[in-house]
Design a protein around this motif. Structure first.
Motif, mmCIF file in Angstrom:
data_model
loop_
_atom_site.group_PDB
_atom_site.id
_atom_site.type_symbol
_atom_site.label_atom_id
_atom_site.label_comp_id
_atom_site.label_asym_id
_atom_site.label_seq_id
_atom_site.Cartn_x
_atom_site.Cartn_y
_atom_site.Cartn_z
ATOM 1 N N LYS A 126 38.489 52.729 34.956
ATOM 2 C CA LYS A 126 38.475 51.353 35.780
ATOM 3 C C LYS A 126 37.507 51.296 36.822
ATOM 4 O O LYS A 126 36.628 52.206 37.366
ATOM 5 C CB LYS A 126 39.721 51.630 36.517
ATOM 6 C CG LYS A 126 40.910 50.633 36.242
ATOM 7 C CD LYS A 126 41.933 50.458 37.200
ATOM 8 C CE LYS A 126 43.452 50.657 36.930
ATOM 9 N NZ LYS A 126 43.734 52.003 36.595
ATOM 10 N N ASP A 127 37.260 50.200 36.948
ATOM 11 C CA ASP A 127 36.059 49.531 38.020
ATOM 12 C C ASP A 127 36.500 49.904 39.358
ATOM 13 O O ASP A 127 35.392 50.351 40.145
ATOM 14 C CB ASP A 127 35.798 47.958 37.767
ATOM 15 C CG ASP A 127 34.744 47.568 38.616
ATOM 16 O OD1 ASP A 127 33.665 48.096 38.367
ATOM 17 O OD2 ASP A 127 34.766 46.433 39.173
ATOM 18 N N ALA A 128 37.458 49.829 39.637
ATOM 19 C CA ALA A 128 38.047 50.080 41.012
ATOM 20 C C ALA A 128 39.683 50.089 41.061
ATOM 21 O O ALA A 128 40.289 49.577 40.468
ATOM 22 C CB ALA A 128 37.433 48.961 42.023
ATOM 23 N N GLU A 170 41.062 49.137 46.482
ATOM 24 C CA GLU A 170 39.759 48.547 46.603
ATOM 25 C C GLU A 170 39.650 47.061 46.433
ATOM 26 O O GLU A 170 38.803 46.365 47.521
ATOM 27 C CB GLU A 170 38.676 49.388 45.772
ATOM 28 C CG GLU A 170 38.773 50.864 46.295
ATOM 29 C CD GLU A 170 37.823 51.727 45.309
ATOM 30 O OE1 GLU A 170 38.075 52.994 45.098
ATOM 31 O OE2 GLU A 170 36.876 51.091 44.400
ATOM 32 N N LYS A 206 29.500 52.237 46.611
ATOM 33 C CA LYS A 206 29.334 51.461 45.296
ATOM 34 C C LYS A 206 28.209 50.316 45.643
ATOM 35 O O LYS A 206 28.322 49.447 44.792
ATOM 36 C CB LYS A 206 30.530 50.809 44.644
ATOM 37 C CG LYS A 206 31.545 51.938 44.090
ATOM 38 C CD LYS A 206 32.742 51.198 43.459
ATOM 39 C CE LYS A 206 33.710 52.353 43.093
ATOM 40 N NZ LYS A 206 35.089 51.926 43.003
ATOM 41 N N ARG A 228 29.269 47.727 47.444
ATOM 42 C CA ARG A 228 30.004 46.550 47.731
ATOM 43 C C ARG A 228 30.374 46.131 48.915
ATOM 44 O O ARG A 228 30.721 44.817 49.160
ATOM 45 C CB ARG A 228 31.511 46.673 46.479
ATOM 46 C CG ARG A 228 30.934 46.823 45.326
ATOM 47 C CD ARG A 228 32.073 46.924 44.477
ATOM 48 N NE ARG A 228 31.868 47.153 43.194
ATOM 49 C CZ ARG A 228 32.725 47.142 41.870
ATOM 50 N NH1 ARG A 228 33.962 47.408 42.220
ATOM 51 N NH2 ARG A 228 32.065 47.362 40.980
ATOM 52 N N ALA A 243 31.971 41.596 42.386
ATOM 53 C CA ALA A 243 33.017 42.212 41.777
ATOM 54 C C ALA A 243 34.298 41.674 42.113
ATOM 55 O O ALA A 243 35.126 41.640 41.208
ATOM 56 C CB ALA A 243 32.795 43.637 42.498
ATOM 57 N N TRP A 252 36.658 40.325 39.276
ATOM 58 C CA TRP A 252 38.374 40.483 39.192
ATOM 59 C C TRP A 252 39.240 39.163 39.158
ATOM 60 O O TRP A 252 40.121 39.177 38.355
ATOM 61 C CB TRP A 252 38.522 41.461 40.306
ATOM 62 C CG TRP A 252 40.006 42.023 40.613
ATOM 63 C CD1 TRP A 252 40.990 42.794 39.812
ATOM 64 C CD2 TRP A 252 40.868 41.615 41.760
ATOM 65 N NE1 TRP A 252 41.938 42.888 40.269
ATOM 66 C CE2 TRP A 252 42.217 42.185 41.287
ATOM 67 C CE3 TRP A 252 40.800 40.907 42.969
ATOM 68 C CZ2 TRP A 252 43.238 42.255 42.255
ATOM 69 C CZ3 TRP A 252 41.850 40.946 43.704
ATOM 70 C CH2 TRP A 252 42.924 41.647 43.471
ATOM 71 N N SER A 265 39.233 37.638 35.936
ATOM 72 C CA SER A 265 39.628 38.394 34.581
ATOM 73 C C SER A 265 40.876 37.802 34.004
ATOM 74 O O SER A 265 41.616 37.148 34.508
ATOM 75 C CB SER A 265 39.647 39.692 34.874
ATOM 76 O OG SER A 265 40.784 39.890 35.632
#
Lengths: 190, 190
Positions: free
Chosen positions: A2-4, A8, A54, A56, A89, A93, A96
Motif C-alpha cells: 500500500k501507498d499509505a 495516514e 515520505k 508529504r 498523494a 487517493w 482513485s
DNA sequence: TCCTCCATGTAAAAGGTTACATGATTTG
DNA sequence: CAAATCATGTAACCTTTTACATGGAGGA
C-alpha cells in the motif's frame, strides 16, 4: 504494498484543511465522527513521522513560519502542513476508483474519501465517485442476494439469515443515499 | 487487554458448528460473506495456535479421533474442535452486552456475533441483543443528528455533509432492521 | 509430465494498542 | 497550590500483511 495506511490518508485530509499539531489531530479523532481512528499518541505521532519521512508533510513553527534558525522550545505546539507531494498523494487517493473491496469491507474509509473531496477535486470527480460507489454496491448486493435466498428458504428466521439480511439492507440504504446525493450534486444550481 | 481478537472469536464460532481444518476455515473466509477476515495463512494458522495455547481448541486426528499414539502423517488435514473452555469463551462473547462502541465502530463484528447465536444461546438472548443494538444505535444517531444539522445549515450539499448523512442513514436502516428482526424472533410460532 | 489445487506452515515487516513518561500551562 | 489539561513522545506487545517455502494429490 500500500501507498499509505488509512490513518495516514485521514491525516493528509485533515492537514489539507489547515496546518495543525498532532494534538489537534488527536482531538479531532477523539471527539468528532472520525472515531474510527484512534486518538492515541502511539498511533498518531508515529504516523506523522512516517508522513514526514515520505516528504508529504513538513513542520512549521508554532507562529506559522518554517524559518530556519528558530528552534522553538520543544514541547510547544508543533504544526504540520502538506507539502506539494502531500497534496499530490491526497489528490491521487481522492481520485482513485471505487473498487468492490472498497464497498465490501472498507465502507467507512471510502466515505471518508468522499467527505474530503470538497474543495479538493472538481465536482465531476465527486459525481464519478458516486456512480462507481453505486455500481460496485449494486453489483456486490446482487452476488449476496441469491445466497440470502438460499439461506432464507432453509431457515427463514434464524439469526444467521437475519444478520445476512442486515448487511444487504445496509447496502441498499447506501445505494439509495448515493442516488439522492448524485442528484443533489448534479443539480445545475448546486 | 482484550480476551481475544475478532478473528479468534470468528474461528471459535465456525469451529462450534463443526470441527474443521485451518484450510477449511480459510476457504470460508475467502469465499463467503465473511470476507472481512483475511484468508491468508499468516493470520489463520497463528490464530489457531493462539487458541490452542489458551486451551480453547484442540486438534483431532484426520479420521475424527484425538487418540494418542496415532501421529498421523504431517501435512495431512488437521482438524480442530472446541474444548469446554472454548465453548465457554464463545458463549461469553455471544452473551456480552452491546456497547456504544460496538455500534459506532464495529458493526460487522457485532453482526457476526448475532449470526453465531443460532443454536448456541436461548432465543431470549438474541432478542436482548436486538434491544440493546437498537438502543445503542438510536442513542448514537441522536448524538450525530445535531452535528449533521449544524453542518447542513452552513453548507447543505457539500461532500462532507453528504458523507455524514450517509452514515446516519446507514444506522437508521440498521435500526429499522433490528425492529423487524425482533418482531420475527418474538413471534410465538417463530 | 506439468499444472493446479490441497494443506500447512514460517519469517520479516508494518501498523496499531496500551501503558508509561515528561514537563508546561491553565483553571479552580 | 493542586489538579486538570495541553502537548509530545517512547517502549513493549500483539496482530495482520505479504511473501516465501514445502510437499502431496488429482486432472489435462
Amino acid at each position: 504494498m500500500k501507498d499509505a495506511s488509512a490513518l495516514e490518508f485521514a491525516l493528509l485530509g485533515l492537514l489539507k484543511q489547515r496546518p495543525q499539531s498532532g494534538y489537534d489531530l488527536r482531538k479531532t479523532f477523539g471527539t468528532t465522527a472520525m472515531r474510527q481512528y484512534s486518538d492515541s499518541p502511539g498511533s498518531i505521532y508515529p504516523a506523522l513521522r512516517r508522513l514526514e519521512a515520505k516528504g508529504r508533510i513538513e513542520r512549521v513553527g508554532p507562529d506559522g513560519e518554517a524559518g530556519a534558525g528558530q528552534e522553538a522550545d520543544p514541547r510547544r505546539k508543533q504544526l504540520f502542513r502538506l507539502t506539494a507531494a502531500g497534496e499530490a498523494a491526497l489528490l491521487a487517493w481522492l481520485s482513485s476508483q471505487v473498487t468492490r473491496e472498497d464497498v465490501a469491507l472498507r465502507l467507512a474509509e471510502t466515505m471518508l474519501r468522499f467527505a474530503f473531496m470538497d474543495g479538493n477535486v472538481p465536482r465531476a470527480t465527486a459525481i464519478r465517485f458516486l456512480d462507481e460507489y453505486a455500481r460496485e454496491l449494486s453489483g456486490y448486493v446482487e452476488t449476496l442476494r441469491p445466497q440470502w435466498e438460499a439461506m432464507h428458504r432453509s431457515s427463514p428466521i434464524h439469526t444467521g439469515v437475519l444478520a445476512f439480511r442486515s448487511g444487504i439492507e445496509g447496502m441498499e440504504a447506501q445505494l439509495d443515499w448515493a442516488r439522492r446525493a448524485r442528484a443533489l450534486l448534479a443539480e445545475p444550481r448546486g
